[in-house]
Design an enzyme around this catalytic site. Structure first.
Site, PDB file in Angstrom:
ATOM      1  N   TRP A  95       0.845  -1.214   0.000  1.00 36.09           N
ATOM      2  CA  TRP A  95       0.000   0.000   0.000  1.00 36.09           C
ATOM      3  C   TRP A  95       0.873   1.254   0.000  1.00 36.09           C
ATOM      4  O   TRP A  95       0.410   2.354  -0.257  1.00 36.09           O
ATOM      5  CB  TRP A  95      -0.940   0.005   1.217  1.00 36.09           C
ATOM      6  CG  TRP A  95      -0.244   0.158   2.551  1.00 36.09           C
ATOM      7  CD1 TRP A  95       0.812  -0.578   3.014  1.00 36.09           C
ATOM      8  CD2 TRP A  95      -0.531   1.106   3.577  1.00 36.09           C
ATOM      9  NE1 TRP A  95       1.184  -0.162   4.270  1.00 36.09           N
ATOM     10  CE2 TRP A  95       0.374   0.863   4.648  1.00 36.09           C
ATOM     11  CE3 TRP A  95      -1.475   2.116   3.712  1.00 36.09           C
ATOM     12  CZ2 TRP A  95       0.370   1.618   5.830  1.00 36.09           C
ATOM     13  CZ3 TRP A  95      -1.481   2.862   4.887  1.00 36.09           C
ATOM     14  CH2 TRP A  95      -0.566   2.608   5.928  1.00 36.09           C
ATOM     15  N   ASP A  96       2.157   1.090   0.280  1.00 36.79           N
ATOM     16  CA  ASP A  96       3.118   2.196   0.253  1.00 36.79           C
ATOM     17  C   ASP A  96       2.970   3.013  -1.036  1.00 36.79           C
ATOM     18  O   ASP A  96       3.094   4.234  -1.034  1.00 36.79           O
ATOM     19  CB  ASP A  96       4.566   1.660   0.283  1.00 36.79           C
ATOM     20  CG  ASP A  96       4.869   0.736   1.445  1.00 36.79           C
ATOM     21  OD1 ASP A  96       3.937   0.049   1.905  1.00 36.79           O
ATOM     22  OD2 ASP A  96       6.029   0.662   1.879  1.00 36.79           O
TER      23      ASP A  96
ATOM     24  N   GLU B 189       1.082  -2.326  12.701  1.00 37.96           N
ATOM     25  CA  GLU B 189       1.089  -3.795  12.610  1.00 37.96           C
ATOM     26  C   GLU B 189       1.343  -4.487  13.940  1.00 37.96           C
ATOM     27  O   GLU B 189       1.232  -5.715  14.024  1.00 37.96           O
ATOM     28  CB  GLU B 189       2.156  -4.229  11.599  1.00 37.96           C
ATOM     29  CG  GLU B 189       1.810  -3.814  10.180  1.00 37.96           C
ATOM     30  CD  GLU B 189       2.916  -4.124   9.178  1.00 37.96           C
ATOM     31  OE1 GLU B 189       4.100  -4.105   9.571  1.00 37.96           O
ATOM     32  OE2 GLU B 189       2.586  -4.367   8.014  1.00 37.96           O
TER      33      GLU B 189
ATOM     34  N   LYS C 124       3.405   1.004  16.172  1.00 39.67           N
ATOM     35  CA  LYS C 124       4.553   0.982  15.266  1.00 39.67           C
ATOM     36  C   LYS C 124       4.626   2.244  14.412  1.00 39.67           C
ATOM     37  O   LYS C 124       5.683   2.824  14.219  1.00 39.67           O
ATOM     38  CB  LYS C 124       4.430  -0.239  14.366  1.00 39.67           C
ATOM     39  CG  LYS C 124       5.571  -0.424  13.393  1.00 39.67           C
ATOM     40  CD  LYS C 124       5.384  -1.676  12.562  1.00 39.67           C
ATOM     41  CE  LYS C 124       6.559  -1.909  11.643  1.00 39.67           C
ATOM     42  NZ  LYS C 124       6.315  -3.009  10.717  1.00 39.67           N
ATOM     43  N   GLN C 125       3.483   2.663  13.874  1.00 42.00           N
ATOM     44  CA  GLN C 125       3.510   3.748  12.885  1.00 42.00           C
ATOM     45  C   GLN C 125       2.197   4.512  12.899  1.00 42.00           C
ATOM     46  O   GLN C 125       1.222   4.062  13.514  1.00 42.00           O
ATOM     47  CB  GLN C 125       3.771   3.159  11.505  1.00 42.00           C
ATOM     48  CG  GLN C 125       2.666   2.243  10.993  1.00 42.00           C
ATOM     49  CD  GLN C 125       3.166   1.288   9.921  1.00 42.00           C
ATOM     50  OE1 GLN C 125       3.716   0.240  10.230  1.00 42.00           O
ATOM     51  NE2 GLN C 125       2.949   1.640   8.663  1.00 42.00           N
TER      52      GLN C 125
HETATM   53  O1  IFM Z   1       3.748  -1.482   4.063  1.00 42.67           O
HETATM   54  C1  IFM Z   1       4.686  -1.424   5.078  1.00 42.67           C
HETATM   55  C2  IFM Z   1       3.991  -1.631   6.386  1.00 42.67           C
HETATM   56  O2  IFM Z   1       3.031  -0.644   6.616  1.00 42.67           O
HETATM   57  C3  IFM Z   1       4.988  -1.636   7.511  1.00 42.67           C
HETATM   58  N1  IFM Z   1       5.965  -2.667   7.291  1.00 42.67           N
HETATM   59  C4  IFM Z   1       6.690  -2.520   6.040  1.00 42.67           C
HETATM   60  C5  IFM Z   1       5.754  -2.457   4.859  1.00 42.67           C
HETATM   61  C6  IFM Z   1       6.546  -2.185   3.560  1.00 42.67           C
HETATM   62  O3  IFM Z   1       7.108  -0.916   3.594  1.00 42.67           O
END
Ligand code: IFM
Length: 700
Positions: free
Chosen positions: A317-318, A458, A569-570
């Site tokens: 999805w990046d 995640e 995580k993000q």
């Molecule tokens: O898509 C990402 C995910 O959100 C976090 N782990 C790495 C992936 C690839 O960049």
């Protein structure tokens, strides 16, 4: 516009060669040294070609290395890792895409100077070029080798079999086929030298080499120009490649290359005035984004770009959420290719949805050719025991579907190219919504709930009602309904046709749009990332990290340290606020920004840019700058995670590049898509920012 590195550092060589990666969408070639071998991770990575060996991970394919060049003196191969050097430096000139190298070796009180310049051909995407020069300050007897190294670096098994070598009119030719689909991979190389010496071609240790014995004349330059090419078409196009190579002329290619970059920079450059570090970082990111543009509608951009096989060379999805805006505003044809890549993947998404007993389209978490999902059920390993760890990314990160709709809608909003709806875009939208409709469950209060998912963060698995996902699903429903309305106004007969055909999903979408459960801010204005999140243990990041038993420990999943805490995580809720700025008031945005920033580890390179955008919008511009510069320069500073659990995750961070671009456009410049206005938020660290944006370009 020069990225430089002085000195040689063996331990850091993988990061260095990521930083100096050159690419053209068809391939990426890491910035390794000419004398490097597969143990140094020399990689010529091909976009869109994948292979699986036995039961190992299916990953992208690397081609043979045709730029392999080295010097032997007294039987010792010169390499800065083992040979004394007086100087060693690399520099990538962003204005021309040329990677320069200069090394002065010292041997027996004598200097051997190696210089090279290398670039990816941006017009004829099959070709790569290198000029390699050497000189000595005293007469020396040296052996010079140049050729194709067939020892390919691979993470999960050797992908090319039946390797054959040939020399045709002095041109080296190595061919092979992939293991799984027997896809041909052909590599050729031609060299031109400016010196007279007998070439004694040899095949040794799986390397096909030109070999020259040279008695050097002091200060004379011995030059080799290498023109190499790769092709991986199913129709064997060896002759075409051969012709391309024979016809290629180094100085005209240099001119063409300069012209290409001049044109690109003229459109895409961002001038950050008064801050050279930020200016260089953002333009490096742009350089890599241009270099990774998809070369046709059957390829996209992998998470680690074309820097190798990390994350299986797959597309996440990046691309849609982080990289897409750059192409939308600078290169609309590439933006269209990215959308079409997903449309071509539709058949595969239906297989995936069916596998998990859902309807419609379930897009791949790790997408390879034609949308095949390469994500493994055991996508990590425990760094201590090396045991595989069960992960649920593939089946629970259903927000991937919404990312594609988000990009499609942005594309349509800006380009007004509604033709894409008729060529698969509408079907994609409908099938995505059919999937969501079959995934959602109704609760006792007649609300649709999204049970058992993973959101962008995640670390927390098997969660219910992830705010980001639920709002995104509503957005997908609304978007589909809106495009049906568009046809009602613009093409009534087509509208009648599709309304009849898709009556059920339209009715369902209207119901979901009204009745999906949407987590609302609590009394303090905080939106719970998912059901029960705010009741989890509230611990400081430093305290959590202090509990780690190994450096590369994975913090998420069943046994992860973060799972039972509020450490994420993000960007997750913050991403929701950034993508949908009109959903919540500034006060709510502010409350959530401050709440989540203390709890976000930024364990993903996708995180900081998003915080930067929200910080800008909240006038916290200096914090916005810190987040921005961290993310934008991730591969220049090398400050990134290299392992997730036991899995190597280094390489180029394309989403961070795209995120940095978003941070400038949506954050510092404050572009508001819908109102077509700018609301500048310039941090103290800059004087000003200038750039050109392509807005509503007609697609022919
Ligand atoms: O898509 C990402 C995910 O959100 C976090 N782990 C790495 C992936 C690839 O960049």
């Amino acid at each position: 516009m020069l990225i430089k590195e002085d000195g040689y550092n063996y331990k850091e060589r993988f990061k260095t060669s990521s930083k100096f990666l050159i690419a053209n969408g068809y391939y990426g070639y890491r910035g390794s040294l000419s004398e490097d071998t597969s143990k140094d991770m020399v990689v010529w990575n091909l976009n869109g070609v994948y292979d699986q060996v036995d039961n190992q991970w299916r990953e992208s394919v690397n081609a043979f290395n045709p730029l392999f060049t080295f010097i032997k003196y007294h039987n010792e191969t010169l390499h800065p890792a083992i040979t004394q050097t007086k100087k060693h430096n690399l520099s990538l000139d962003l204005t021309t895409g040329i990677l320069n190298r200069k090394t002065t070796f010292i041997i027996d009180d004598c200097e051997i100077i190696v210089r090279s310049r290398r670039f990816a051909n941006q017009k004829n995407l099959h070709l790569i070029h290198e000029e390699y020069q050497l000189s000595t300050n005293k007469p020396l007897n040296i052996e010079l080798y140049q050729g194709i190294d067939m020892n390919v670096f691979d993470i999960s098994g050797r992908h090319i079999k039946k390797i054959k070598q040939q020399i045709i009119d002095g041109v080296f030719f190595v061919s092979g086929i992939t293991q799984e689909k027997e896809h041909p991979i052909d590599v050729m190389s031609k060299i031109e030298t400016n010196f007279e010496s007998t070439d004694k071609p040899e095949l040794t240790e799986n390397k096909l080499l030109h070999h020259y014995s040279i008695k050097t004349i002091p200060n004379q330059t011995y030059r080799i120009i290498i023109t190499a090419g790769v092709i991986h078409s199913k129709q064997h196009q060896k002759d075409i490649l051969h012709k391309m190579i024979l016809n290629s002329n180094f100085s005209s290619v240099i001119n063409e290359n300069n012209y290409f970059w001049k044109e690109k920079w003229n459109k895409a450059k961002i001038h950050i005035k008064g801050n050279q570090e930020a200016n260089l970082a953002i333009n490096y990111d742009i350089f890599q984004l241009i270099s990774h543009r998809p070369y046709n509608e059957f390829v996209s951009i992998p998470a680690r770009g074309l820097s190798g096989q990390v994350y299986k060379g797959a597309v996440f999805w990046d691309t849609e959420i982080y990289m897409f805006l750059f192409y939308l505003l600078n290169d609309i044809h590439s933006a269209k290719n990215l959308i079409k890549y997903r449309i071509h993947g539709l058949p595969e998404t239906k297989i995936k949805a069916n596998h998990y007993h859902y309807d419609g389209a379930f897009y791949a978490w790790e997408s390879q050719e034609f949308g095949f999902d390469a994500c493994s059920d055991y996508n990590l390993t425990n760094p201590i025991t090396n045991e595989p760890v069960r992960t649920y990314f593939k089946e629970l990160q259903i927000h991937i579907n919404g990312a594609i709709v988000y990009a499609l809608n942005q594309y349509l909003t800006l380009s007004k190219d509604y033709s894409i709806l008729k060529s698969g875009g509408l079907e994609m939208l409908i099938e995505i919504n059919k999937f969501y409709a079959s995934f959602l469950t109704k609760n006792k209060k007649n609300k649709y709930e999204c049970i058992n998912v993973i959101g962008p963060d995640e670390y927390h698995e098997h969660i219910n009602n992830n705010a980001y996902t639920n709002y995104l699903i509503k957005f997908c429903m609304t978007t589909m309904i809106n495009y049906f309305e568009y046809f009602k106004k613009s093409n009534l007969s087509y509208y009648h046709e599709i309304s009849r055909k898709y009556k059920n999903i339209i009715n369902k979408a209207k119901d979901i749009e009204k009745n999906i459960f949407l987590p609302k801010p609590n009394k303090d204005g905080i939106i719970s990332q998912f059901d029960g999140y705010l009741t989890l243990k509230d611990i400081a990041i430093e305290d959590l990290l202090a509990k780690k038993k190994t450096e590369n420990e994975y913090l998420g999943g069943k046994d992860g340290l973060a799972s039972q805490t509020q450490i994420i995580k993000q960007a997750d809720v913050v991403l929701l606020l950034v993508l949908f700025p009109n959903l919540f008031s500034k006060e709510i945005q502010k409350a959530n920004y401050h709440y989540y920033k203390k709890r976000t580890e930024h364990g993903s390179s996708l995180s900081k840019a998003i915080y930067s955008i929200l910080a800008s919008r909240l006038n916290e511009v200096d914090e916005a700058y810190d987040y921005f510069i961290n993310g934008a320069s991730i591969d220049l500073t090398g400050k990134s995670k290299q392992y997730a659990g036991g899995i190597y995750i280094g390489g180029n961070h394309l989403a961070a590049y795209g995120g940095a671009y978003m941070a400038v456009i949506l954050g510092f410049l404050g572009l508001d898509f819908n109102n077509k206005t700018f609301n500048k938020n310039i941090p103290k660290a800059f004087e000003d920012i200038n750039t050109k944006l392509l807005y509503e370009e007609a697609i022919l």
